[in-house]
Design an enzyme around this catalytic site. Structure first.
Site, short mmCIF file in Angstrom:
data_model
loop_
_atom_site.label_atom_id
_atom_site.label_comp_id
_atom_site.label_asym_id
_atom_site.label_seq_id
_atom_site.Cartn_x
_atom_site.Cartn_y
_atom_site.Cartn_z
N TYR A 105 -51.75 -27.19 1.39
CA TYR A 105 -53.18 -26.85 1.44
C TYR A 105 -54.00 -28.13 1.42
CZ TYR A 105 -52.24 -21.92 0.50
OH TYR A 105 -51.81 -20.62 0.59
N TYR A 144 -44.05 -22.88 1.20
CA TYR A 144 -44.21 -23.97 0.23
C TYR A 144 -43.61 -23.57 -1.12
CZ TYR A 144 -48.46 -21.31 -1.09
OH TYR A 144 -49.36 -20.34 -1.47
N ARG A 154 -42.89 -19.70 -1.80
CA ARG A 154 -43.67 -18.60 -1.25
C ARG A 154 -43.27 -18.38 0.21
NH1 ARG A 154 -48.03 -16.40 -2.38
NH2 ARG A 154 -46.80 -14.61 -1.72
N HIS A 157 -47.35 -17.27 4.58
CA HIS A 157 -48.39 -16.25 4.44
C HIS A 157 -49.76 -16.81 4.77
CE1 HIS A 157 -48.36 -18.36 0.57
NE2 HIS A 157 -49.66 -18.11 0.53
N HIS A 159 -53.78 -15.98 3.59
CA HIS A 159 -54.63 -15.22 2.66
C HIS A 159 -55.80 -14.60 3.41
CE1 HIS A 159 -52.82 -16.93 -1.07
NE2 HIS A 159 -52.59 -17.98 -0.30
FE LIG Z 1 -50.95 -19.35 -0.60
#
Ligand SMILES: [Fe+2]
Lengths: 234, 173
Positions: A105, A144, A154, A157, A159
């Site tokens: 991110y 990640y 995870r 995905h 969000h």
């Molecule tokens: Fe996330």
């Protein structure tokens, strides 16, 4: 003035429990007392209507920061937002945010040792059209790691945040990708009791959304709560 | 008939909260009784939650070009959020009932699989005594978790405890 029409309760098994011990952070953050069930009043049955002047859309996440193109596999995500009665949810805000192609991110809080892409920030905002349809252009995010348990990753995905017509129709969720082997290990995805409800969070590869010489397409349809025909029992 | 899509945690919500302007519902020029709603969010160990997204909605004053009715703020390193808005007036309840002035709150955050909904009422408001929700809660300590207290001129404080001692009353909407 007559009473507002309430929204229907969620279908059993369709929503995750706040108490999901496999997702370790929930252990100290889920309430111990049951919530008080309240009849819907105007507070719950109305909600924000966002002006596109005040909240302008940004459809293409691959060019939304520097004007240069982001690295990664470009994809189109499109779908329809309906309510539980099958009616389109028109002109509602859809917010989207995600990691870049490496699984990082663009945020100071993300310390994952994967490279940032200066040309990818990873946030967008669109509105559904009159038929409840929306479309974004982005990069397929990377998986990640996260500190929930040893070797926790995870699944890939994106969000998503939806408003719909009312405070009671607010939804924040995550879209997953078909065939991801990490889904089986993810306590957040698996917190949803009903496997069919779980699977509805997995987007479908869609040749009709795929654009020739440009990007693969995925369909992610979403259903927001519908209004009940009879007043909810208090 | 469809079934509503499942909620998933907002996570650490990296990007959703970047626009700090959203914490000020008066930024488009709304006029009225401008107030600050602030508070600290605590977890079951009594530790502040520094990564919660606090969303508010109020149906009064009515939304307009100058007032969105909706706001969003993050909790900071000390678990504290701060929103600026216009103090709502009373709103209709069911039947002939009237609800005391209140702001609806939805907490989203890491470790929250879905939004946690509660309300902020205002201490000292004479309508609190007849508000349908407040008067349905017999235990004054529980009721108090829904009532913001004056914390300086125009500032109202509502601390939120997610779990355990002093746990906030959450609402199933
Ligand atoms: Fe996330």
């Amino acid at each position: 003035m007559s009473d507002p029409i309430p929204f229907r309760p969620y279908a059993p098994g369709s929503q995750p429990s706040l108490d999901t011990p496999d997702y370790v952070t929930t252990r100290k953050r889920h309430p111990l007392r049951a919530p008080i069930k309240i009849p819907h009043t105007v507070t719950e049955t109305t909600g924000p209507v966002f002006s596109q002047t005040h909240f302008p859309p940004s459809v293409d996440l691959t060019i939304n920061t520097t004007g240069q193109k982001a690295l990664g596999e470009r994809i189109v995500v499109a779908g329809t937002i309906l309510d539980e009665d099958g009616r389109p949810v028109p002109h509602t805000m859809v917010e989207v945010w995600q990691a870049n192609a490496t699984g990082r991110y663009d945020h100071p809080g993300d310390q994952h040792d994967a490279p940032l892409d200066p040309n990818f920030h990873g946030a967008g905002r669109v509105y559904t059209d009159a038929n409840g349809r929306y479309r974004i252009v982005t990069i397929r995010p990377g998986a990640y790691p996260w500190p929930n348990h040893h070797n926790a990753w995870r699944p890939t995905h994106i969000h998503f945040s939806y408003f719909g017509p009312a405070f009671a129709s607010r939804l924040v969720t995550q879209m997953y990708f078909p065939g991801d082997p990490l889904l089986a290990f993810d306590p957040i995805f698996n917190a949803i009791p009903d496997t069919r409800a779980r699977d509805r969070l997995i987007a479908a590869f869609d040749m009709d959304i795929t654009e020739a010489d440009y990007a693969l397409g995925y369909r992610f349809d979403v259903v927001l709560r519908g209004r009940g025909a009879t007043p909810m029992e208090a | 008939m469809g079934i509503a899509t499942a909620s998933q945690t907002i996570g650490p919500y990296w990007h959703l909260i970047e626009d700090k302007d959203w914490a000020d519902l008066t930024r488009f020029g709304a006029t009225g009784d401008k107030i600050v709603l602030t508070g600290t969010i605590f977890d079951g160990d009594g530790k502040p939650c520094p990564d919660t997204c606090v969303e508010i909605w109020q149906s009064d004053p009515p939304t307009s070009d100058t007032f969105p009715g909706f706001g969003r703020a993050n909790s900071d390193a000390t678990g504290t959020f701060r929103l600026t808005t216009i103090k709502p007036g009373p709103v209709a309840g069911l039947g002939n009932a009237q609800q005391a002035p209140h702001i609806a709150i939805c907490l989203l955050g890491r470790g929250l699989m879905a939004g946690l909904v509660t309300r902020a009422y205002f201490a000292g408001d004479p309508l609190n005594a007849t508000d349908p929700l407040l008067s349905s809660i017999e235990d004054p300590a529980l009721r108090g978790t829904l009532i913001a207290v004056a914390d300086g001129p125009g500032v109202w404080r509502l601390d939120i405890r997610l779990q355990g001692d002093g746990e906030t009353v959450f609402l199933d909407v």
